[in-house]
Design a protein around this motif. Structure first.
Motif, mmCIF file in Angstrom:
data_model
loop_
_atom_site.group_PDB
_atom_site.id
_atom_site.type_symbol
_atom_site.label_atom_id
_atom_site.label_comp_id
_atom_site.label_asym_id
_atom_site.label_seq_id
_atom_site.Cartn_x
_atom_site.Cartn_y
_atom_site.Cartn_z
ATOM 1 N N ILE A 280 -27.210 -12.097 48.253
ATOM 2 C CA ILE A 280 -28.573 -11.560 48.130
ATOM 3 C C ILE A 280 -29.100 -11.806 46.724
ATOM 4 O O ILE A 280 -30.253 -12.224 46.533
ATOM 5 C CB ILE A 280 -28.598 -10.059 48.469
ATOM 6 C CG1 ILE A 280 -28.068 -9.811 49.880
ATOM 7 C CG2 ILE A 280 -30.020 -9.501 48.336
ATOM 8 C CD1 ILE A 280 -27.926 -8.332 50.222
ATOM 9 N N VAL A 281 -28.256 -11.570 45.717
ATOM 10 C CA VAL A 281 -28.672 -11.796 44.329
ATOM 11 C C VAL A 281 -29.046 -13.257 44.118
ATOM 12 O O VAL A 281 -30.057 -13.579 43.471
ATOM 13 C CB VAL A 281 -27.541 -11.389 43.352
ATOM 14 C CG1 VAL A 281 -27.895 -11.781 41.915
ATOM 15 C CG2 VAL A 281 -27.266 -9.890 43.441
ATOM 16 N N ARG A 282 -28.275 -14.162 44.701
ATOM 17 C CA ARG A 282 -28.465 -15.584 44.459
ATOM 18 C C ARG A 282 -29.725 -16.140 45.134
ATOM 19 O O ARG A 282 -30.122 -17.263 44.841
ATOM 20 C CB ARG A 282 -27.222 -16.369 44.885
ATOM 21 C CG ARG A 282 -26.057 -16.187 43.899
ATOM 22 C CD ARG A 282 -24.854 -17.053 44.275
ATOM 23 N NE ARG A 282 -25.203 -18.464 44.363
ATOM 24 C CZ ARG A 282 -25.307 -19.294 43.319
ATOM 25 N NH1 ARG A 282 -25.089 -18.839 42.081
ATOM 26 N NH2 ARG A 282 -25.600 -20.556 43.492
ATOM 27 N N ALA B 37 -27.995 -5.252 45.050
ATOM 28 C CA ALA B 37 -28.600 -6.530 44.668
ATOM 29 C C ALA B 37 -29.933 -6.325 43.971
ATOM 30 O O ALA B 37 -30.252 -7.013 42.985
ATOM 31 C CB ALA B 37 -28.776 -7.409 45.902
ATOM 32 N N ALA B 38 -30.725 -5.375 44.459
ATOM 33 C CA ALA B 38 -32.028 -5.113 43.858
ATOM 34 C C ALA B 38 -31.888 -4.629 42.419
ATOM 35 O O ALA B 38 -32.644 -5.064 41.527
ATOM 36 C CB ALA B 38 -32.787 -4.086 44.692
ATOM 37 N N ARG B 39 -30.928 -3.718 42.166
ATOM 38 C CA ARG B 39 -30.728 -3.215 40.793
ATOM 39 C C ARG B 39 -30.289 -4.350 39.874
ATOM 40 O O ARG B 39 -30.745 -4.451 38.736
ATOM 41 C CB ARG B 39 -29.655 -2.129 40.782
ATOM 42 C CG ARG B 39 -29.895 -0.922 41.656
ATOM 43 C CD ARG B 39 -31.061 -0.071 41.187
ATOM 44 N NE ARG B 39 -31.173 1.131 41.989
ATOM 45 C CZ ARG B 39 -31.748 1.213 43.180
ATOM 46 N NH1 ARG B 39 -32.266 0.101 43.730
ATOM 47 N NH2 ARG B 39 -31.832 2.348 43.838
ATOM 48 N N ILE B 40 -29.414 -5.217 40.353
ATOM 49 C CA ILE B 40 -28.948 -6.339 39.531
ATOM 50 C C ILE B 40 -30.090 -7.305 39.246
ATOM 51 O O ILE B 40 -30.292 -7.738 38.104
ATOM 52 C CB ILE B 40 -27.786 -7.063 40.241
ATOM 53 C CG1 ILE B 40 -26.563 -6.164 40.306
ATOM 54 C CG2 ILE B 40 -27.445 -8.378 39.522
ATOM 55 C CD1 ILE B 40 -25.479 -6.674 41.235
ATOM 56 N N CYS B 41 -30.858 -7.628 40.269
ATOM 57 C CA CYS B 41 -31.962 -8.571 40.083
ATOM 58 C C CYS B 41 -33.017 -8.019 39.134
ATOM 59 O O CYS B 41 -33.599 -8.765 38.335
ATOM 60 C CB CYS B 41 -32.589 -8.916 41.432
ATOM 61 S SG CYS B 41 -31.561 -9.992 42.449
ATOM 62 N N ASP B 42 -33.268 -6.716 39.189
ATOM 63 C CA ASP B 42 -34.210 -6.101 38.248
ATOM 64 C C ASP B 42 -33.758 -6.315 36.811
ATOM 65 O O ASP B 42 -34.581 -6.602 35.925
ATOM 66 C CB ASP B 42 -34.339 -4.600 38.529
ATOM 67 C CG ASP B 42 -35.104 -4.299 39.806
ATOM 68 O OD1 ASP B 42 -35.777 -5.210 40.325
ATOM 69 O OD2 ASP B 42 -35.020 -3.147 40.290
ATOM 70 N N LEU B 43 -32.458 -6.194 36.570
ATOM 71 C CA LEU B 43 -31.937 -6.387 35.223
ATOM 72 C C LEU B 43 -31.972 -7.857 34.811
ATOM 73 O O LEU B 43 -32.299 -8.178 33.662
ATOM 74 C CB LEU B 43 -30.499 -5.862 35.144
ATOM 75 C CG LEU B 43 -30.346 -4.345 35.291
ATOM 76 C CD1 LEU B 43 -28.886 -3.963 35.503
ATOM 77 C CD2 LEU B 43 -30.907 -3.629 34.066
ATOM 78 N N LEU B 44 -31.667 -8.758 35.747
ATOM 79 C CA LEU B 44 -31.732 -10.185 35.431
ATOM 80 C C LEU B 44 -33.164 -10.660 35.257
ATOM 81 O O LEU B 44 -33.426 -11.608 34.498
ATOM 82 C CB LEU B 44 -31.036 -10.989 36.536
ATOM 83 C CG LEU B 44 -29.529 -10.751 36.712
ATOM 84 C CD1 LEU B 44 -28.985 -11.600 37.858
ATOM 85 C CD2 LEU B 44 -28.767 -11.040 35.424
ATOM 86 N N ASP B 45 -34.105 -10.006 35.928
ATOM 87 C CA ASP B 45 -35.520 -10.357 35.779
ATOM 88 C C ASP B 45 -36.043 -10.037 34.384
ATOM 89 O O ASP B 45 -36.963 -10.702 33.889
ATOM 90 C CB ASP B 45 -36.373 -9.589 36.797
ATOM 91 C CG ASP B 45 -36.227 -10.122 38.211
ATOM 92 O OD1 ASP B 45 -35.781 -11.270 38.368
ATOM 93 O OD2 ASP B 45 -36.561 -9.379 39.160
ATOM 94 N N ASP B 46 -35.479 -9.006 33.748
ATOM 95 C CA ASP B 46 -36.015 -8.518 32.467
ATOM 96 C C ASP B 46 -34.872 -8.368 31.461
ATOM 97 O O ASP B 46 -34.361 -7.262 31.244
ATOM 98 C CB ASP B 46 -36.714 -7.170 32.685
ATOM 99 C CG ASP B 46 -37.545 -6.738 31.487
ATOM 100 O OD1 ASP B 46 -37.319 -7.277 30.381
ATOM 101 O OD2 ASP B 46 -38.406 -5.848 31.652
#
Length: 385
Positions: free
Chosen positions: A246-248, A343-352
């Protein structure tokens, strides 16, 4: 006064959760009294610890633990005992304990981990550090098992629970790593003095400014831990199979599983997107390189050292509720319990990345303020004779 310290593993090097706790407790006690250590070694490297460790001890006796799981299980079934105890029943350890007591005036015994309580005498002053409630762990294993294994896990939970309660009624104090574990033990009918003595962190050692990051390309998501431990195996398997894909979809991230003794199931996860390192010389380099550290444990008892270490290294952390339980993180850990949420929490951190870095900085500040080892272990002083 002399103190006998019994440990189910040599408390050195402090490179995994239980050994980190036992090392710092041993160091704390050795600064206050003469300590005689009797411990098992389950690794070749543990048989001959360095002088930098042994010089703080009055004596040090290490016995290899070589009993197979199958033999321990057979002995447990024949003897009506928990496998957890028969696995650590050893004549050489019993003889070593008797020898220390005969040669030295032992005022108190400190027992680290429930498996070693079988070496306590009937009336001797003792402190029992259960760390976690092992019987509850096996009860949780039973819920995730079926057939004969389910029966075996239920049996282990029942017999071990009775043993834990018996030990607690005999010792001066029973210690647990968190208030939640201590409360669970009391709720199960334990008598006697039950206290929480939390884990700490060495924030000077876990300092990102003092470490060179590993050279890993692309966004890196990191899990650290002993990789033959069932909760860790379940965690990385779930992450690699259900969360990472999901993250990828949004980020070309790689997932690194860093820790010794990866099982065949863990090694099978290795791919272009998943790195399985096995043992590393210094996990701090991997922590320093990580964009996000994760602790997706579905079963977690007590306070997770892997989470405290990541926080001390100023890494943003996404953890399950069980993995975050007991840690006063002041909002510096992102918590999720399903694959989409993780996945959403990880992507939020990778986004910013700027916000992620700020979260990591706040996490380190919280660890420094709340989790120094001296402060966490101070309650031990009141328990000594």
């Amino acid at each position: 006064m002399s103190l006998l310290f019994l440990a189910h593993r040599v408390p050195f090097p402090p490179d995994r959760g239980d050994k980190i706790r036992s090392f710092h407790i041993l160091q704390h006690l050795a600064a206050r009294t003469r300590v005689h250590l009797v411990a098992f070694a389950d690794d070749e490297a543990d048989h001959d610890p360095p002088e930098s460790f042994t010089r703080m001890l009055a004596s040090c006796t290490i016995v290899p633990r070589d009993k197979s799981r199958r033999r321990a299980a057979v002995e447990a079934l024949v003897g009506g005992k928990p496998v957890s105890l028969t696995a650590f029943a050893n004549r050489r350890i019993a003889a070593a304990v008797a020898a220390v007591r005969e040669r030295h005036p032992i005022a108190m015994t400190f027992v680290f981990s429930g498996q070693m309580a079988q070496y306590l005498g009937p009336d001797e002053p003792a402190i029992m550090d259960f760390v976690d409630m092992d019987s509850a762990k096996f009860a949780s294993y039973a819920e995730d098992s079926s057939g004969p294994m389910r029966w075996m896990m239920r049996r282990e939970a029942r017999l071990l629970g009775a043993f834990e309660r018996d030990v607690a009624a005999r010792v001066s104090a029973s210690l647990f790593v968190s208030d939640a574990e201590a409360a669970l033990f009391r709720a199960g009918g334990a008598q006697g003095r039950v206290l929480a003595v939390e884990n700490g962190i060495d924030s000077a050692t876990c300092d990102p400014a003092a470490v060179s990051p590993e050279a890993i390309a692309g966004p890196l998501i990191l899990f650290t831990g002993q990789m033959d431990y069932r909760p860790n195996i379940d965690a990385v398997t779930w992450f690699a199979r259900d969360i990472l894909p999901i993250v990828r979809r949004r980020h070309p991230a790689r997932f690194a599983i860093v820790g010794r003794a990866p099982t065949a199931a863990v090694q099978a996860l290795a791919s272009d997107d998943v790195i399985v390192t096995g043992a590393v010389d210094d996990v701090r380099g991997w922590l320093a390189a990580a964009d996000v550290c994760v602790a997706p444990l579905k079963l977690a008892r007590g306070i997770q050292n892997k989470v405290l270490e990541a926080m001390a290294m100023a890494r943003p952390v996404v953890a399950s509720a069980p993995a975050a339980q007991g840690i006063e993180h002041a909002g510096t850990i992102r918590v999720a319990d399903d694959a989409e949420g993780f996945a959403a929490r990880i992507c939020d951190l990778l986004d910013d990345p700027v916000a992620a870095a700020a979260l990591g900085t706040a996490a380190r500040a919280q660890v420094i303020a709340r989790y120094g080892w001296d402060a966490r272990l101070a309650p031990l002083d009141a328990l000594l004779p």
